[in-house]
Scaffold this motif. Structure first.
Motif, PDB file in Angstrom:
ATOM      1  N   GLU A  77     -70.958  -7.836  -5.177  1.00  0.00           N
ATOM      2  CA  GLU A  77     -70.385  -7.729  -4.187  1.00  0.00           C
ATOM      3  C   GLU A  77     -70.319  -7.353  -3.363  1.00  0.00           C
ATOM      4  O   GLU A  77     -69.903  -6.319  -1.932  1.00  0.00           O
ATOM      5  CB  GLU A  77     -69.504  -8.643  -4.511  1.00  0.00           C
ATOM      6  CG  GLU A  77     -69.486 -10.393  -4.815  1.00  0.00           C
ATOM      7  CD  GLU A  77     -67.927 -10.613  -5.575  1.00  0.00           C
ATOM      8  OE1 GLU A  77     -67.637 -12.413  -5.018  1.00  0.00           O
ATOM      9  OE2 GLU A  77     -67.077 -10.162  -6.275  1.00  0.00           O
ATOM     10  N   TYR A  78     -70.207  -5.751  -4.725  1.00  0.00           N
ATOM     11  CA  TYR A  78     -70.128  -4.530  -3.884  1.00  0.00           C
ATOM     12  C   TYR A  78     -71.344  -4.217  -3.018  1.00  0.00           C
ATOM     13  O   TYR A  78     -71.744  -3.682  -2.439  1.00  0.00           O
ATOM     14  CB  TYR A  78     -70.223  -3.524  -5.510  1.00  0.00           C
ATOM     15  CG  TYR A  78     -69.309  -1.853  -4.876  1.00  0.00           C
ATOM     16  CD1 TYR A  78     -68.864  -1.667  -5.201  1.00  0.00           C
ATOM     17  CD2 TYR A  78     -70.835  -1.102  -4.642  1.00  0.00           C
ATOM     18  CE1 TYR A  78     -68.982   0.396  -4.957  1.00  0.00           C
ATOM     19  CE2 TYR A  78     -70.826   0.410  -5.024  1.00  0.00           C
ATOM     20  CZ  TYR A  78     -69.619   0.739  -3.968  1.00  0.00           C
ATOM     21  OH  TYR A  78     -70.292   1.781  -3.721  1.00  0.00           O
ATOM     22  N   GLU A 108     -73.331  -6.402  -1.760  1.00  0.00           N
ATOM     23  CA  GLU A 108     -73.231  -6.712  -0.574  1.00  0.00           C
ATOM     24  C   GLU A 108     -72.318  -5.745   0.376  1.00  0.00           C
ATOM     25  O   GLU A 108     -72.701  -6.008   1.758  1.00  0.00           O
ATOM     26  CB  GLU A 108     -73.163  -8.021  -0.779  1.00  0.00           C
ATOM     27  CG  GLU A 108     -74.039  -8.695  -1.823  1.00  0.00           C
ATOM     28  CD  GLU A 108     -73.501 -10.492  -1.596  1.00  0.00           C
ATOM     29  OE1 GLU A 108     -72.558 -10.505  -0.916  1.00  0.00           O
ATOM     30  OE2 GLU A 108     -75.148 -11.131  -1.446  1.00  0.00           O
ATOM     31  N   TYR A 109     -71.088  -5.810   0.280  1.00  0.00           N
ATOM     32  CA  TYR A 109     -69.601  -5.157   0.890  1.00  0.00           C
ATOM     33  C   TYR A 109     -70.546  -3.398   1.496  1.00  0.00           C
ATOM     34  O   TYR A 109     -70.789  -3.065   2.606  1.00  0.00           O
ATOM     35  CB  TYR A 109     -68.506  -4.845  -0.022  1.00  0.00           C
ATOM     36  CG  TYR A 109     -67.554  -4.195   0.547  1.00  0.00           C
ATOM     37  CD1 TYR A 109     -66.908  -5.089   1.907  1.00  0.00           C
ATOM     38  CD2 TYR A 109     -67.639  -2.929   0.284  1.00  0.00           C
ATOM     39  CE1 TYR A 109     -66.250  -3.956   2.225  1.00  0.00           C
ATOM     40  CE2 TYR A 109     -66.248  -2.391   1.036  1.00  0.00           C
ATOM     41  CZ  TYR A 109     -65.798  -3.011   2.043  1.00  0.00           C
ATOM     42  OH  TYR A 109     -64.850  -1.863   2.736  1.00  0.00           O
ATOM     43  N   ASP A 117     -73.677  -4.630   3.772  1.00  0.00           N
ATOM     44  CA  ASP A 117     -73.743  -6.153   4.912  1.00  0.00           C
ATOM     45  C   ASP A 117     -74.991  -6.955   4.969  1.00  0.00           C
ATOM     46  O   ASP A 117     -75.188  -7.208   5.486  1.00  0.00           O
ATOM     47  CB  ASP A 117     -73.472  -5.946   5.924  1.00  0.00           C
ATOM     48  CG  ASP A 117     -73.044  -6.562   6.880  1.00  0.00           C
ATOM     49  OD1 ASP A 117     -72.319  -8.204   6.401  1.00  0.00           O
ATOM     50  OD2 ASP A 117     -73.001  -6.592   8.125  1.00  0.00           O
TER      51      ASP A 117
END
Lengths: 254, 254
Positions: free
Chosen positions: A140-141, A143-144, A147
């Protein structure tokens, strides 16, 4: 049709409290690698355990009677056996210098996955507490900040029944289904495949292990790029469980 | 530190008598790939079995009494069970829809590795007769035409005890030691690794399987480039045997 694997060389020695996702971000920058959709990051479990501070001082352990008994049978240090038992649900097989357990996570492996390599003397390193959760947090990190759609797989090096030698094996994952169920698809002759389930996460883990090495290479993270089934297998909720065969369906457990 | 895997897309459907080494040579030309020192060719066993003509017509088989008995227990076709038994040294485990044997080669696997996928209806395909010899023949031909040091690994897709899903697994090799014995090497903290033996050929097989797929992709050959341990593991005489755990040392065989 090409698959590329990049070993991340600039990962420092990790200590308790370190943020692995940030460390990977910084390494990627140093290596000049920009994340792309479908990239899969394979991370050696040792990195997660160290960041968690999940390291046990062997000499502080007081072995139970069961541990002392098993230590005699398996010719191992009773304190180490105690740690192995504490990390396990059950002992699966026992022999000279040989304890196979099912860990609390459900992995059947030697010594509950306890590792004395790549930690300081006198320390034992269990498998991370919740590898799926660690994988999810890191995914998640990353991907954040990028993007991009990514997957993260946490791996250990584990032995197998019937075959000599250990191989890279998935113990946690996020962003990708670990099992590719291909039942009903057609073969080259148009026949339905009957029983084809591929442990894709294990194949990715084994592939990354070719770059990680197991001694002093210091390559605990590998980026795999170009895995075409990524979109087909995309799943942001699933973890490693589909790869764990329940005891009642495993003829090799008595 | 990079590893590259190329899937060879132009391999035709193979028939009895075809020369696999020549077919690979022609594919590489079409793809514009020149062989380099250290290249490893991973070849799906189905290609070898077909070229050998090692394909069995199921309806021509007369099942033995033992096959009929095991067919009842395992709920399989008695003729198929007879083929499985003929390819095996011994039955290791038996259950509903489930026969694990040791093949004549010494592989412990489901159904003696007999495959009904990717052959015509009514046909069964055993594991190649001598995968090490096939690997050697192909390696020697490709080394001769390229004047490069190469390795060839023949692979099957096999299930495992304790884990769900099959993975690419080495069943024959030439030009490279299949097992990387790292006992005595140092870890990151300068400690000797005690028991680290890595089944490198299996990791290479699993990696290639990510490109091969198992259904109708038709990518039966993968070229792996950049495996740094190649020179260290170079061996032109050794085959797959170091990966096969002898029965007497396997606690999971009774």
């Amino acid at each position: 049709m090409t698959l590329e694997l990049f070993g991340l060389k600039e990962i420092p020695l990790v200590k308790k409290g370190d943020n692995i996702a940030k460390i990977i971000e910084e390494d990627l920058k140093k290596e000049g690698l920009d994340l792309e959709d479908g990239d899969i990051l394979i991370i050696a479990e040792t990195l997660i355990s160290k960041a968690e501070g999940n390291i046990i001082r062997i000499d502080e352990i007081i072995p139970s009677e069961e541990a002392i008994e098993i230590a005699e049978k398996s010719k191992k240090d009773p304190k180490l056996v105690e740690i192995i038992l504490q990390e396990s649900k059950e002992v699966v097989e026992l022999g000279p210098n040989f304890i196979v357990t099912e860990t609390k996570h459900g992995f059947v492996c030697a010594n509950s996955g306890i590792d004395e390599s790549n930690v300081d003397d006198g320390l034992a390193k269990p498998i991370p507490i919740n590898p799926d959760a660690s994988a999810k947090e890191i995914r998640e990190y990353l991907e954040y900040i990028s993007d991009k759609k990514l997957a993260v797989i946490i791996t250990d090096t584990q032995g197998r029944a019937f075959r000599v030698g250990a191989i890279g094996t998935a113990i946690g994952c996020s962003g990708i289904k670990p099992l590719w169920v291909r039942i009903g698809e057609k073969d080259l002759y148009g026949r339905s495949l009957e029983t084809t389930e591929i442990a894709t996460a294990d194949e990715l883990a084994a592939a990354a292990s070719l770059l990680m090495g197991q001694a002093n290479e210091g390559i605990p993270v590998v980026l795999i790029r170009g895995f075409e089934a990524f979109n087909h297998l995309r799943d942001t909720e699933i973890g490693i469980k589909p790869l764990l065969r329940p005891k009642e369906f495993d003829v090799f457990r008595k």
